[in-house]
Design a protein around this motif. Structure first.
Motif, mmCIF file in Angstrom:
data_model
loop_
_atom_site.group_PDB
_atom_site.id
_atom_site.type_symbol
_atom_site.label_atom_id
_atom_site.label_comp_id
_atom_site.label_asym_id
_atom_site.label_seq_id
_atom_site.Cartn_x
_atom_site.Cartn_y
_atom_site.Cartn_z
ATOM 1 N N UNK A 661 15.176 4.471 40.219
ATOM 2 C CA UNK A 661 15.505 4.196 41.567
ATOM 3 C C UNK A 661 14.018 3.486 41.796
ATOM 4 N N UNK A 662 13.204 2.903 41.129
ATOM 5 C CA UNK A 662 11.979 2.255 41.313
ATOM 6 C C UNK A 662 11.673 1.416 42.518
ATOM 7 N N UNK A 663 12.840 0.619 42.959
ATOM 8 C CA UNK A 663 12.584 0.138 44.301
ATOM 9 C C UNK A 663 12.731 0.947 45.363
ATOM 10 N N UNK A 664 13.117 2.257 45.379
ATOM 11 C CA UNK A 664 12.997 3.210 46.248
ATOM 12 C C UNK A 664 11.696 4.259 46.109
ATOM 13 N N UNK A 665 11.375 4.397 44.978
ATOM 14 C CA UNK A 665 10.348 5.402 44.800
ATOM 15 C C UNK A 665 8.999 4.849 44.547
ATOM 16 N N UNK A 666 8.849 3.493 44.262
ATOM 17 C CA UNK A 666 7.832 3.095 43.753
ATOM 18 C C UNK A 666 6.669 3.247 44.559
ATOM 19 N N UNK A 667 6.785 2.789 45.942
ATOM 20 C CA UNK A 667 5.794 2.585 46.822
ATOM 21 C C UNK A 667 5.159 3.798 47.041
ATOM 22 N N UNK A 668 5.842 4.935 47.136
ATOM 23 C CA UNK A 668 5.099 6.253 47.482
ATOM 24 C C UNK A 668 4.772 7.091 46.267
ATOM 25 N N UNK A 669 5.270 6.683 45.005
ATOM 26 C CA UNK A 669 4.901 7.330 43.930
ATOM 27 C C UNK A 669 3.751 6.683 43.146
ATOM 28 N N UNK A 670 3.237 5.612 43.553
ATOM 29 C CA UNK A 670 2.358 4.669 42.875
ATOM 30 C C UNK A 670 0.891 5.540 43.007
ATOM 31 N N UNK A 671 0.612 6.491 44.037
ATOM 32 C CA UNK A 671 -0.725 6.810 44.190
ATOM 33 C C UNK A 671 -0.592 7.972 43.195
ATOM 34 N N UNK A 672 0.457 8.633 42.971
ATOM 35 C CA UNK A 672 0.166 9.762 42.011
ATOM 36 C C UNK A 672 0.407 9.359 40.664
ATOM 37 N N UNK A 673 1.139 8.096 40.281
ATOM 38 C CA UNK A 673 1.122 7.551 38.971
ATOM 39 C C UNK A 673 -0.491 7.017 38.638
ATOM 40 N N UNK A 674 -1.396 6.746 39.478
ATOM 41 C CA UNK A 674 -2.647 6.301 39.057
ATOM 42 C C UNK A 674 -3.429 7.571 38.846
ATOM 43 N N UNK A 675 -2.923 8.728 39.336
ATOM 44 C CA UNK A 675 -3.841 9.849 39.052
ATOM 45 C C UNK A 675 -3.300 10.383 37.612
ATOM 46 N N UNK A 676 -1.807 10.192 37.563
ATOM 47 C CA UNK A 676 -1.518 10.777 36.142
ATOM 48 C C UNK A 676 -1.982 9.746 34.857
ATOM 49 N N UNK A 677 -2.114 8.664 35.398
ATOM 50 C CA UNK A 677 -2.531 7.590 34.104
ATOM 51 C C UNK A 677 -3.914 8.060 33.674
ATOM 52 N N UNK A 679 -4.828 11.161 33.117
ATOM 53 C CA UNK A 679 -4.746 12.272 32.475
ATOM 54 C C UNK A 679 -4.797 12.307 31.064
ATOM 55 N N UNK A 680 -4.971 13.672 30.026
ATOM 56 C CA UNK A 680 -4.802 13.549 28.923
ATOM 57 C C UNK A 680 -3.435 14.030 28.641
ATOM 58 N N UNK A 681 -2.680 14.765 29.753
ATOM 59 C CA UNK A 681 -1.547 15.173 29.641
ATOM 60 C C UNK A 681 -0.321 14.476 28.916
ATOM 61 N N UNK A 682 0.427 14.678 27.973
ATOM 62 C CA UNK A 682 1.220 13.767 27.037
ATOM 63 C C UNK A 682 2.582 13.299 27.973
ATOM 64 N N UNK A 683 3.047 14.483 28.796
ATOM 65 C CA UNK A 683 4.028 14.070 29.752
ATOM 66 C C UNK A 683 3.613 13.099 31.028
ATOM 67 N N UNK A 684 2.161 13.272 31.357
ATOM 68 C CA UNK A 684 1.751 12.320 32.460
ATOM 69 C C UNK A 684 1.536 11.047 31.887
ATOM 70 N N UNK A 685 1.174 10.948 30.896
ATOM 71 C CA UNK A 685 1.089 9.723 30.084
ATOM 72 C C UNK A 685 2.358 8.968 29.914
ATOM 73 N N UNK A 686 3.219 9.471 29.272
ATOM 74 C CA UNK A 686 4.702 9.219 29.140
ATOM 75 C C UNK A 686 5.269 8.617 30.430
ATOM 76 N N UNK A 687 5.101 9.586 31.509
ATOM 77 C CA UNK A 687 5.472 9.177 32.906
ATOM 78 C C UNK A 687 4.820 7.867 33.334
ATOM 79 N N UNK A 688 3.617 7.770 33.117
ATOM 80 C CA UNK A 688 2.841 6.625 33.617
ATOM 81 C C UNK A 688 3.159 5.283 32.916
ATOM 82 N N UNK A 689 3.408 5.581 31.758
ATOM 83 C CA UNK A 689 3.765 4.249 30.848
ATOM 84 C C UNK A 689 5.418 3.942 31.250
ATOM 85 N N UNK A 690 6.314 4.775 31.631
ATOM 86 C CA UNK A 690 7.628 4.486 31.809
ATOM 87 C C UNK A 690 7.544 3.872 33.402
#
Length: 842
Positions: A661-677, A679-690
Motif C-alpha cells: 500500500x505504498x501509495x497510501x503509507x509512503x508519505x508518513x512512513x518515509x521518516x521512519x524508513x530514513x531512521x531504519x536505513x 540501523x544494523x538490525x537485519x529486519x530494519x535493513x530488509x524493511x528499508x530495502x523493500x
C-alpha cells in the motif's frame, strides 16, 4: 464578370445563411449534453440538487445561469428539502430522458443529513429534447398528484442570483429588477411535513423528526412561510438587456411563477416554477427553453498564473485556457511593469498541452526570467493578473494569514478581538451535554453503550480549546486532531517564527495583532490539543465531536456567542457524541503522538497527556481491514515520539502491507524508513530495502496522476471543489520529495501551491486563499458569509466541476462546495505548502 461576382455573393450569402441556421441548432454532443455555439443545456448528469447542481442546467457563454430543472415538492426548496432519486438516464440522437421518483427511502429521516419525505409516491420522467433553436422539456407522471399535494408539486428551474442583482426580467407584460435582498409580502402555506411518510426501513439509524423540526423557524420546513411570487405569467425572459445571458422560458401547460428562494433560505436562488395541475399525467409540464445564441461568441483565452508570483529559482509556467474551436496559437508576451513604463521582456510561443475537460490548453514557460519585479502575461487581448518575481515573494502575508487571522477567528470557547473589532464574544462556555442515542445531523450518530454518561447529562471540562468548523460551529475529532497534526508537522519541518496574537487560555481571550512573546503556531497546537485531550479525560474515550442540538442552531450565522446562553444545563447546550470508529480513533492517536512532540517544552503536561492517550488508543483499539493503515500511521508517529522498540517491531512486522500500500503509507512512513536505513538490525535493513524498491511503483502512479491535467496535479472533483484534495496531495508529496529527491520531483509541491494561488481551471482566476494575492476569494463560506465577506487566511474548497466538464468557481457565499472554509486541512495544508516551497527554494 458582373454576373460571376453576383453569383459569388449569392453563394457566400447562402453559405452564411446555412452557417447561421446550423449555428442556431442544438445538437447532442458526445459529452452527453446539448450544444449550440456558446450555449450548453445539460440534463441530469449532475448529482447534487441540494447544492444547486442537478436536473436541467443552462450554461451560456462560459457562465451557468440556470440549474436544477426538475420536479420539487416546494416552491423554494433549500439544502434540507427532499430531492428525487434518479432511476435512469438514457440518450438517443436528439433527446435525454431521465426517470426519477419520490421518495428516496435511503435518505428519509436517516443518513448524513436526514430529509423528511412526505407521504407521496411519485414516479415520473423528464424528457429534454432539441427542437432546433430551442429545447423542449416534457414531464410525464406515472399517476396524477393527490389532492393534498396540489400546489406543492411543481417543476422548478433555479436562476443564479449572484449575477442577477439589479438586472431585469420580463414576464408577459410585466417587468422587474432582481432585488439585492428578498422582499415581502409573505405567503403562508400548509407544510409538507404534516403529511410525513413512513419510509424508514428500520435498519439505518433513525433521526428524531421533532428535533429536526423544532420550534419556530426551521430550515427543514421550507414551505410554511415563503415569499409571494414576483410575477405570474406564461412567458418569462431573464436578462432581456444582455444577449449573452438572455434566456426565455415559455410554459405550454400552465402558469409560470417567479419566486425568491432566499426568503426562507439565505442560500436560495431565484426560482421559476410551474405547478402540476389536478388530474394530469402525460405532458403534465411542457416548457420551451430558448437561450439566446450569439453566433460569433468564442471563449476568450484565460491566462492563469499564481496570484502572488514566483521565486526566481522556481519553474514558472502560465496556463492558457482556450475554446476548443480556437486552433490558432499566437505569441504570448511577458510584460515587465516599471515605475515609468511597461516593456516586453520576451515573446514566447506557447506549447500546446491538448484538451482537458471542455477546453484546449497552452503552456507558457518563462522559468529563465529571474529578475525581480512586477510582471504580467499578455496573450492576444487577454491578460494575466499582475504578479511578482522576487526572493521574498513567500515571506510576508502569504502563509501568515492562516495563523494571524483564520485560526484565531475560528477559536471556540474564547472571545476573539482585533483592535476595534470583536470577531465573536465568549462562546459555548456551556459545553456540553451527552447526546441521546439518535441519528442527528452532519454525520453525528450516537449509539447506546458508548458513554459512561446518561443522555442529556452534563459532561464537564469540555468547554475549552478547539476551532469552529467553517460556518457550522461544530468541533469534530478529525478537524481538531487533524489540524493540530498538520500544524505540528509544519512546526517540526520548518520551525516558522510568528508572534502576532495574544492567547490567554485562563481568561479565554484572544487578541489579534497583540503579541505575547509566544509562538502562535505552538499556541494554536495547544488550543486544538486542549479540546481533544479534555474530551478524552472527561469521557474516558475520544469524542466524535461537539455539535448544536437543533437544526435552527446549526444554520445560525454571525457571532458564535449567540448560539447558546453560556449557562450550563439549559436546552440550548450543545451535545457531545462518541462513536466506535477504529479508523478515526487510530488516526487521532497518530495525530496526538505528533502533537506531543511539538508541545514538549511548551506545555509539558498537555504533551504527556497527548502521548499517553495515543499509546492507550493504539493498544486498545480493535483493528479491522479498513483501519490497519491508520494503526501503521499511529505506530510511525509513536516511534518518532518515543523511539520504543514496540512500535518499530509493529512496523517491521507489517512490512508487506506497508510496501503493498505504498501509495497510501509512503508519505508518513518515509521518516521512519530514513531512521531504519541507518540501523544494523537485519529486519530494519530488509524493511528499508523493500520500502525503497517499492517507491518506483508509487512514482509511476504519481506520474500518471499529475499528467492527467495541464496543471501538474490531479484534478478529480466529485461534488466539492478539488482544492482541499490537491493541497493534501501536495502536503503528502513533500515528505516523499524531501526524503527521496533522487526519485520524486519537487514540482508537484510547487504546482499544488500554484493551483491554490490562481493557476486552476475556469474563468475565475482568484486565489483560493482569502486575502492572499492580487485577486482572491473575498466572498467565503464562513461564519460571516451572510455579509458577503471573508476571513483572511481561510482557504476555500475551490473550483468545482459541473458534470461532466464545466469547471466553475462562483462568487457566492452560500455555495459550500465551492467557497467553504474547513478545519483539519484546507488552510493548514495550504500554509504547509507555502512553507515547504519557501524552504525548498532557499
Amino acid at each position: 464578370m458582373r454576373n460571376i461576382f453576383h453569383r459569388s455573393l449569392s453563394l457566400m450569402a447562402a453559405i452564411c445563411l446555412a452557417n447561421m441556421m446550423f449555428a442556431q441548432k442544438f445538437e447532442l454532443t458526445e459529452s452527453g449534453y446539448f450544444k449550440n455555439r456558446g450555449v450548453d443545456v445539460m440534463a441530469f448528469d449532475d448529482i447534487y440538487p441540494e447544492g444547486h447542481q442537478g436536473g436541467v442546467s443552462v450554461i451560456m457563454n462560459g457562465h451557468r445561469v440556470a440549474t436544477n430543472g426538475d420536479i420539487r415538492l416546494e416552491a423554494t426548496p433549500g439544502q434540507w428539502q427532499p430531492v428525487p432519486k434518479q432511476l435512469s438516464r438514457t440518450l438517443d440522437a436528439n433527446s435525454i430522458t431521465a426517470t426519477l421518483c419520490y421518495p428516496d427511502s435511503s435518505r428519509h429521516l436517516t443518513g448524513f443529513n436526514p430529509m423528511i419525505y412526505p407521504d407521496l409516491n411519485l414516479k415520473y420522467t423528464v424528457r429534454t429534447e432539441s427542437k432546433g433553436d430551442y429545447i423542449e422539456v416534457t414531464v410525464d407522471l406515472e399517476k396524477s398528484i393527490p389532492q393534498e399535494f396540489l400546489g406543492k408539486v411543481g417543476f422548478n428551474l433555479e436562476f443564479f442570483p449572484g449575477s442577477l442583482f439589479g438586472k431585469p426580467w420580463i414576464m408577459d407584460n410585466m417587468s422587474g429588477i432582481y432585488p439585492q435582498q428578498p422582499n415581502a409580502p409573505l405567503l403562508t402555506t400548509s407544510p409538507n411535513y404534516l403529511h410525513t411518510g413512513n419510509y424508514h426501513n428500520g435498519k439505518a439509524p433513525l433521526a428524531d423528526i421533532n428535533r429536526l423540526v423544532g420550534k419556530g423557524y426551521s430550515p427543514i420546513v421550507a414551505d410554511d412561510v415563503i415569499a409571494e411570487p414576483y410575477s405570474i405569467g406564461t412567458k418569462f425572459t431573464s436578462r432581456p438587456d444582455d444577449p449573452y445571458s438572455k434566456l426565455t422560458v415559455e410554459s405550454l401547460t400552465g402558469d409560470l411563477k417567479l419566486y425568491d428562494g432566499r426568503m426562507n433560505h439565505n442560500n436560495g436562488w431565484f426560482v421559476l416554477r410551474s405547478e402540476i395541475k389536478p388530474g394530469v399525467t402525460k405532458g403534465a409540464v411542457k416548457w420551451i427553453i430558448r437561450p439566446n445564441v450569439v453566433n460569433d461568441w468564442i471563449y476568450k483565452p484565460v491566462v492563469q498564473t499564481s496570484q502572488i508570483g514566483y521565486h526566481p529559482n522556481q519553474e514558472k509556467e502560465a496556463v492558457i485556457e482556450m475554446d476548443v474551436r480556437d486552433t490558432n496559437i499566437g505569441e504570448a508576451q511577458l510584460i515587465r511593469i516599471n515605475s515609468d513604463k511597461e516593456s516586453v521582456v520576451k515573446s514566447i510561443t506557447p506549447k500546446s498541452w491538448g484538451k482537458f475537460l471542455r477546453y484546449n490548453y497552452l503552456k507558457v514557460d518563462f522559468s529563465d526570467v529571474k529578475e525581480a519585479g512586477l510582471y504580467r502575461i499578455k496573450y492576444g487581448e487577454s491578460l494575466s493578473p499582475i504578479f511578482r518575481i522576487a526572493n521574498d515573494v513567500y515571506d510576508r502575508g502569504v502563509w501568515q494569514p492562516v495563523i494571524e487571522y483564520f485560526l484565531p477567528v475560528q477559536m471556540c470557547h474564547m472571545r476573539v478581538n482585533e483592535k476595534y473589532r470583536v470577531w465573536h464574544d465568549f462562546c459555548h462556555m456551556d459545553d456540553a451535554r451527552m447526546a441521546p442515542a439518535t441519528n442527528h445531523i452532519d454525520g453525528y450518530d450516537q449509539k447506546d453503550g458508548l458513554s459512561k454518561y446518561k443522555p442529556f447529562e452534563e459532561v464537564p471540562g469540555v468547554n475549552v480549546g478547539g476551532w469552529h468548523d467553517a460556518g457550522d460551529f461544530d468541533l469534530r475529532i478529525e478537524s481538531q486532531a487533524g489540524e493540530t497534526y498538520i500544524l505540528s508537522l509544519a512546526y517540526e519541518a520548518f520551525h516558522p517564527e510568528i508572534d502576532a496574537t495574544s492567547i490567554d487560555q485562563i481568561k479565554h481571550i484572544t487578541e489579534i495583532h497583540q503579541p505575547d512573546g509566544k509562538n502562535d503556531i505552538l499556541q494554536q497546537i495547544e488550543h486544538g490539543a486542549l479540546s481533544v485531550v479534555n474530551g478524552y479525560l472527561s469521557l474516558g474515550r475520544l469524542y466524535r465531536g461537539i455539535i448544536c442540538n437543533s437544526l435552527r442552531q446549526y444554520a445560525m450565522l454571525g457571532d458564535a456567542s449567540a448560539m447558546t446562553d453560556g449557562k450550563i444545563g439549559n436546552d440550548d447546550d450543545r451535545w457531545i457524541f462518541t462513536e466506535d470508529n477504529p479508523y478515526r480513533e487510530l488516526t487521532t492517536a497518530a495525530n496526538l503522538a505528533a502533537t506531543s512532540r511539538t508541545l514538549k517544552g511548551f506545555n509539558d503536561t498537555l504533551s504527556v497527556h497527548c502521548l499517553n492517550i495515543a499509546r492507550t488508543v493504539f493498544d486498545k483499539t480493535n483493528v479491522d481491514r479498513f483501519s490497519m493503515i491508520a494503526k501503521i500511521q499511529a505506530a510511525v508517529e509513536l516511534y518518532i515520539a518515543t523511539g520504543e522498540a514496540k512500535y518499530m517491531n509493529f512496523l517491521l512486522d507489517n512490512q508487506e502491507l506497508i510496501v503493498k500500500q505504498i501509495d497510501r503509507t509512503g508519505w508518513f512512513t518515509a521518516r521512519v524508513e530514513k531512521i531504519f536505513s541507518q540501523m544494523k538490525n537485519k529486519k530494519a535493513i530488509a524493511f528499508s530495502k523493500a520500502f525503497r524498491n517499492s517507491l518506483s511503483v508509487a512514482k509511476t502512479a504519481l506520474d500518471k496522476r499529475v499528467a492527467e491535467t495541464p496543471y501538474g496535479v490531479p484534478y478529480r472533483p466529485h461534488i466539492w471543489g478539488a482544492g482541499w484534495d490537491i493541497q493534501g496531495f501536495g502536503f503528502q508529496h513533500y515528505f516523499l520529495a524531501s526524503a527521496y529527491p533522487e526519485v520524486f520531483s519537487k514540482a508537484p509541491i510547487f504546482n499544488a501551491l500554484n493551483f491554490v494561488l490562481g493557476c486552476h481551471p475556469g474563468l475565475n482566476q482568484a486565489s483560493f486563499a482569502s486575502g492572499v494575492g492580487a485577486e482572491s476569494a473575498t466572498v467565503g463560506y464562513g461564519l460571516n458569509r451572510a455579509d458577503w465577506s471573508y476571513i483572511p487566511g481561510g482557504v476555500i474548497s475551490g473550483t468545482a466541476l459541473i458534470k461532466p466538464d464545466f469547471p466553475e468557481l462562483l462568487r457566492f457565499p452560500f455555495l459550500w462546495q465551492q467557497t467553504e472554509y474547513v478545519l483539519g486541512g484546507g488552510s493548514s495544508h495550504y500554509m504547509f505548502l507555502v512553507l515547504a516551497t519557501q524552504a525548498l527554494l532557499k
